[in-house]
Design a protein around this motif. Structure first.
Motif, short mmCIF file in Angstrom:
data_model
loop_
_atom_site.label_atom_id
_atom_site.label_comp_id
_atom_site.label_asym_id
_atom_site.label_seq_id
_atom_site.Cartn_x
_atom_site.Cartn_y
_atom_site.Cartn_z
N GLU A 2 90.38 -65.06 -54.74
CA GLU A 2 88.95 -64.92 -54.48
C GLU A 2 88.21 -66.26 -54.50
OE1 GLU A 2 87.59 -62.21 -57.45
OE2 GLU A 2 88.69 -60.49 -56.61
N ALA A 3 88.87 -67.30 -54.96
CA ALA A 3 88.25 -68.62 -55.08
C ALA A 3 88.10 -69.28 -53.71
CB ALA A 3 89.07 -69.51 -56.00
N VAL A 4 87.22 -70.27 -53.65
CA VAL A 4 87.03 -71.08 -52.44
C VAL A 4 87.44 -72.51 -52.81
CG1 VAL A 4 85.40 -71.94 -50.72
CG2 VAL A 4 85.14 -69.62 -51.66
N TYR A 5 88.20 -73.15 -51.95
CA TYR A 5 88.78 -74.45 -52.24
C TYR A 5 88.17 -75.52 -51.34
CZ TYR A 5 92.12 -71.36 -54.47
OH TYR A 5 92.68 -70.39 -55.25
N VAL A 6 88.29 -76.77 -51.79
CA VAL A 6 87.84 -77.90 -50.97
C VAL A 6 89.04 -78.79 -50.69
CG1 VAL A 6 86.41 -79.97 -50.89
CG2 VAL A 6 85.47 -77.84 -51.81
N THR A 7 89.27 -79.07 -49.43
CA THR A 7 90.34 -79.95 -49.02
C THR A 7 89.77 -81.20 -48.36
OG1 THR A 7 92.35 -80.16 -47.68
CG2 THR A 7 90.60 -78.78 -46.79
N LEU A 46 93.23 -79.56 -54.27
CA LEU A 46 92.42 -78.43 -53.82
C LEU A 46 91.54 -77.93 -54.96
CD1 LEU A 46 95.17 -76.47 -51.85
CD2 LEU A 46 93.13 -77.51 -50.83
N PRO A 47 90.49 -78.65 -55.36
CA PRO A 47 89.61 -78.14 -56.40
C PRO A 47 89.07 -76.78 -56.00
CG PRO A 47 88.58 -79.96 -55.21
CD PRO A 47 90.01 -79.94 -54.80
N ALA A 48 88.95 -75.88 -56.99
CA ALA A 48 88.58 -74.49 -56.72
C ALA A 48 87.18 -74.18 -57.24
CB ALA A 48 89.59 -73.56 -57.37
N PHE A 49 86.50 -73.25 -56.54
CA PHE A 49 85.13 -72.89 -56.89
C PHE A 49 84.96 -71.38 -56.79
CE2 PHE A 49 85.30 -77.18 -55.39
CZ PHE A 49 84.50 -77.88 -56.30
N ALA A 50 83.94 -70.88 -57.50
CA ALA A 50 83.73 -69.44 -57.58
C ALA A 50 83.26 -68.84 -56.26
CB ALA A 50 82.74 -69.11 -58.69
N ASP A 51 82.57 -69.63 -55.44
CA ASP A 51 82.06 -69.10 -54.18
C ASP A 51 81.84 -70.23 -53.19
OD1 ASP A 51 79.47 -70.28 -54.85
OD2 ASP A 51 79.10 -68.50 -56.09
N ALA A 52 81.50 -69.87 -51.96
CA ALA A 52 81.33 -70.85 -50.88
C ALA A 52 80.16 -71.79 -51.16
CB ALA A 52 81.13 -70.13 -49.55
N GLU A 53 79.11 -71.28 -51.78
CA GLU A 53 77.94 -72.11 -52.07
C GLU A 53 78.30 -73.24 -53.04
OE1 GLU A 53 73.39 -71.70 -53.87
OE2 GLU A 53 74.60 -69.92 -53.51
N ALA A 54 79.04 -72.90 -54.09
CA ALA A 54 79.46 -73.92 -55.05
C ALA A 54 80.38 -74.93 -54.40
CB ALA A 54 80.14 -73.26 -56.24
N ALA A 55 81.28 -74.46 -53.56
CA ALA A 55 82.20 -75.37 -52.87
C ALA A 55 81.44 -76.30 -51.94
CB ALA A 55 83.23 -74.56 -52.08
N GLY A 58 84.95 -83.64 -47.58
CA GLY A 58 85.94 -82.60 -47.37
C GLY A 58 85.34 -81.37 -46.71
N ARG A 59 86.07 -80.26 -46.78
CA ARG A 59 85.57 -79.01 -46.22
C ARG A 59 86.04 -77.84 -47.09
NH1 ARG A 59 89.53 -76.32 -43.04
NH2 ARG A 59 91.42 -77.56 -42.75
N ALA A 60 85.25 -76.79 -47.11
CA ALA A 60 85.57 -75.62 -47.92
C ALA A 60 86.47 -74.68 -47.14
CB ALA A 60 84.29 -74.91 -48.32
N VAL A 61 87.48 -74.12 -47.83
CA VAL A 61 88.40 -73.17 -47.21
C VAL A 61 88.69 -72.02 -48.18
CG1 VAL A 61 89.52 -74.84 -45.68
CG2 VAL A 61 90.40 -74.50 -47.99
N PRO A 62 88.77 -70.79 -47.67
CA PRO A 62 89.15 -69.67 -48.53
C PRO A 62 90.66 -69.67 -48.77
CG PRO A 62 88.85 -68.91 -46.29
CD PRO A 62 88.46 -70.36 -46.30
N PHE A 63 91.10 -68.87 -49.70
CA PHE A 63 92.52 -68.77 -50.04
C PHE A 63 93.37 -68.47 -48.81
CE2 PHE A 63 96.15 -66.14 -51.37
CZ PHE A 63 96.73 -66.92 -52.35
N GLY A 64 92.92 -67.53 -47.99
CA GLY A 64 93.71 -67.12 -46.84
C GLY A 64 93.86 -68.17 -45.76
N ALA A 65 93.04 -69.23 -45.82
CA ALA A 65 93.11 -70.29 -44.80
C ALA A 65 94.01 -71.45 -45.23
CB ALA A 65 91.70 -70.81 -44.49
N ILE A 66 94.56 -71.37 -46.42
CA ILE A 66 95.45 -72.44 -46.89
C ILE A 66 96.85 -72.16 -46.35
CG2 ILE A 66 96.41 -73.59 -48.91
CD1 ILE A 66 93.89 -72.78 -50.43
#
Length: 217
Positions: free
Chosen positions: A152-157, A170-179, A188-196
């Motif tokens: 459920e986390a959002v990551y930054v690559t 890949l630092p992780a964040f609770a939601d897209a806004e925090a990322a 960098g850019r924010a990516v959901p788990f499924g996009a890794i």
């Protein structure tokens, strides 16, 4: 102590042994350092190391006496080793991740990146294990230090933040806004788990094994 045995994954051998040497010197403690050019380890003990040894990280069994559900996130034991790189995740707690198996065994990782590498090749890093037996995956929230459901986390690559291995992570964040707030500060850019996917992981870990698969959703 983890065992030393014939290494089935030579591609990560040098990284794992470097982590052992650095970790024993108490040098593994980074939190959001800036990106710097690669440099030599300067450690002669790494020279000439062959492909015949690697770290085998034992699991941490479930302890019912702790009074928490089997699949609940656990604190990182001081002696836990990352099965991907051999580092001590407790020494870089701000980056730590973990998986829990149906039998209650847990493995801890030095970063979300190592977790993703593990999920793509579970049997390789922990012999006899399969991704189907994983009941929980957690990463550390880069903002709060709490545990997040990895799926459920959002990551930054691609940011300037470097993980414990002094490489992209890949630092992780609770939601897209925090990322996105982090992206504005560190790039960098924010990516959901499924996009890794494998292509992204190969950019962050150039020595990624050819038989690496997509992580289990």
């Amino acid at each position: 102590m983890p065992a030393l045995m014939p290494c089935p994954h030579a591609a990560t051998r040098r990284t794992a042994l470097a982590a052992l040497l650095l970790g024993s010197a108490g040098l593994v403690a980074w939190q959001w350092p800036q990106r710097t050019p690669p440099r030599s380890s300067g450690n002669a003990a790494l020279e000439g190391i062959g492909d015949d040894v690697c770290v085998v990280a034992p699991p941490t069994p479930y302890d019912p006496a702790q009074g928490q559900p089997l699949a609940a996130a656990r604190e990182v034991p001081a002696d836990a080793r990352c099965p991907v790189c051999g580092m001590y995740p407790a020494r870089a707690r701000a980056w730590a991740a973990q998986v829990i198996f149906a039998d209650g065994d847990a493995y801890f990782f030095d970063s979300p990146l190592s977790l993703m590498l593990y999920l793509g090749n579970v049997a390789h890093y922990t012999r006899g294990r399969t991704a189907d037996a994983i009941v929980a995956r957690y990463v550390t929230d880069a903002d709060t230090g709490g545990w997040l459901n990895a799926q459920e986390a959002v990551y930054v690559t691609g940011s300037s933040a470097m993980g414990p291995m002094r490489a992209g992570s890949l630092p992780a964040f609770a939601d897209a806004e925090a990322a996105q707030r982090f992206v504005l500060q560190r790039g960098g850019r924010a990516v959901p788990f499924g996009a890794i996917d494998v292509a992204l992981l190969r950019k962050l870990a150039p020595n990624l094994r050819a038989d690496h698969r997509l992580h289990s959703d």
